[in-house]
Design an enzyme around this catalytic site. Sequence first.
Site, PDB file in Angstrom:
ATOM      1  N   SER A   1      31.953  60.478 -43.691  1.00 53.46           N
ATOM      2  CA  SER A   1      31.008  59.520 -44.267  1.00 53.46           C
ATOM      3  C   SER A   1      31.212  58.162 -43.602  1.00 53.46           C
ATOM      4  O   SER A   1      32.316  57.838 -43.152  1.00 53.46           O
ATOM      5  CB  SER A   1      31.241  59.388 -45.776  1.00 53.46           C
ATOM      6  OG  SER A   1      30.522  58.284 -46.318  1.00 53.46           O
TER       7      SER A   1
ATOM      8  N   TYR B   1      37.246  57.853 -52.211  1.00 51.87           N
ATOM      9  CA  TYR B   1      36.284  58.508 -51.320  1.00 51.87           C
ATOM     10  C   TYR B   1      36.489  58.056 -49.874  1.00 51.87           C
ATOM     11  O   TYR B   1      36.511  58.877 -48.944  1.00 51.87           O
ATOM     12  CB  TYR B   1      34.864  58.178 -51.789  1.00 51.87           C
ATOM     13  CG  TYR B   1      33.765  58.923 -51.088  1.00 51.87           C
ATOM     14  CD1 TYR B   1      33.515  60.264 -51.367  1.00 51.87           C
ATOM     15  CD2 TYR B   1      32.942  58.280 -50.169  1.00 51.87           C
ATOM     16  CE1 TYR B   1      32.494  60.948 -50.731  1.00 51.87           C
ATOM     17  CE2 TYR B   1      31.907  58.954 -49.533  1.00 51.87           C
ATOM     18  CZ  TYR B   1      31.693  60.283 -49.825  1.00 51.87           C
ATOM     19  OH  TYR B   1      30.672  60.968 -49.187  1.00 51.87           O
TER      20      TYR B   1
ATOM     21  N   ALA C   1      39.205  56.826 -48.474  1.00 52.50           N
ATOM     22  CA  ALA C   1      40.462  57.360 -47.954  1.00 52.50           C
ATOM     23  C   ALA C   1      40.327  58.832 -47.585  1.00 52.50           C
ATOM     24  O   ALA C   1      40.819  59.282 -46.546  1.00 52.50           O
ATOM     25  CB  ALA C   1      41.573  57.176 -48.988  1.00 52.50           C
TER      26      ALA C   1
ATOM     27  N   LYS D   1      37.573  60.464 -46.740  1.00 55.37           N
ATOM     28  CA  LYS D   1      36.684  60.670 -45.596  1.00 55.37           C
ATOM     29  C   LYS D   1      37.295  60.131 -44.302  1.00 55.37           C
ATOM     30  O   LYS D   1      37.009  60.646 -43.211  1.00 55.37           O
ATOM     31  CB  LYS D   1      35.324  60.022 -45.867  1.00 55.37           C
ATOM     32  CG  LYS D   1      34.530  60.712 -46.984  1.00 55.37           C
ATOM     33  CD  LYS D   1      34.273  62.184 -46.680  1.00 55.37           C
ATOM     34  CE  LYS D   1      33.325  62.831 -47.677  1.00 55.37           C
ATOM     35  NZ  LYS D   1      33.022  64.246 -47.332  1.00 55.37           N
TER      36      LYS D   1
END
Length: 247
Positions: free
Chosen positions: A142, A154, A156, A158
Amino acid sequence: MTKLMNKIAVVTGAAQGIGAKIVERLLEDGAKVVALDINFEKLEETISNLDKSGEKVFFMKCNVIDQAEVNDVFETVYDRLGRVDILINNAGITRDAFFHKMTHEQWSTVLDVNLNSIFFTCQAVIPAMRAQEYGKIVNISSTSSWGNMGQANYSASKAGVIGLTRTLAKENGIKNITVNAIAPGQIDTEMTKDLPENIKMMAQLLTPAGRMGKPSEVASVVSFLSSDDSSYVNGECICVSGGYLMP
């Protein structure tokens, strides 16, 4: 299109959104697809619409954070289809909160689904891919991997996906296995539908394309990275963000 004819692909998080579009695109490219998701009812509905014959897509419930269950599912895949040529790691969740308010459960759940699951699925296929000296792995990261407010967990997870991708690319390139990542920006999916309108509007204003992306636009890049058209692309993270992020 038949560029993936006779290839066997596995897609996690396949019940809806980007995952469903990836399954659809791989089918159009000629692959046989194994679709995995924990939401079996939604998965069954999606796949029945994509393959009414039931001959091109196999679907199974899979909790990707349970390594034993992942291993059992992939053992079934190998028993039924003989091999896996393509693995698309798309399963992902959000549990957003500012860091000082984030619970350990919010942190660990997102890391489990978004990152640990890729460890499990890749361990399930890489030994066989090395033996057959062929494989395509695509991991969905992402643009939040570069950091995003309210998404420490999130972001961390991705960012970890990208680091894992590049390491696996280095370790397995000699065996004709490519491992790449895709970093979508704001894509119009179920995950983004619940975002506040002002947040979505701000993201569109900051995106040169001036709009949210479509799941099919991510699936098109997956198609490229899953095919031999990308035979010399390895360890890359391709942003699909309409120019929102230009690293």
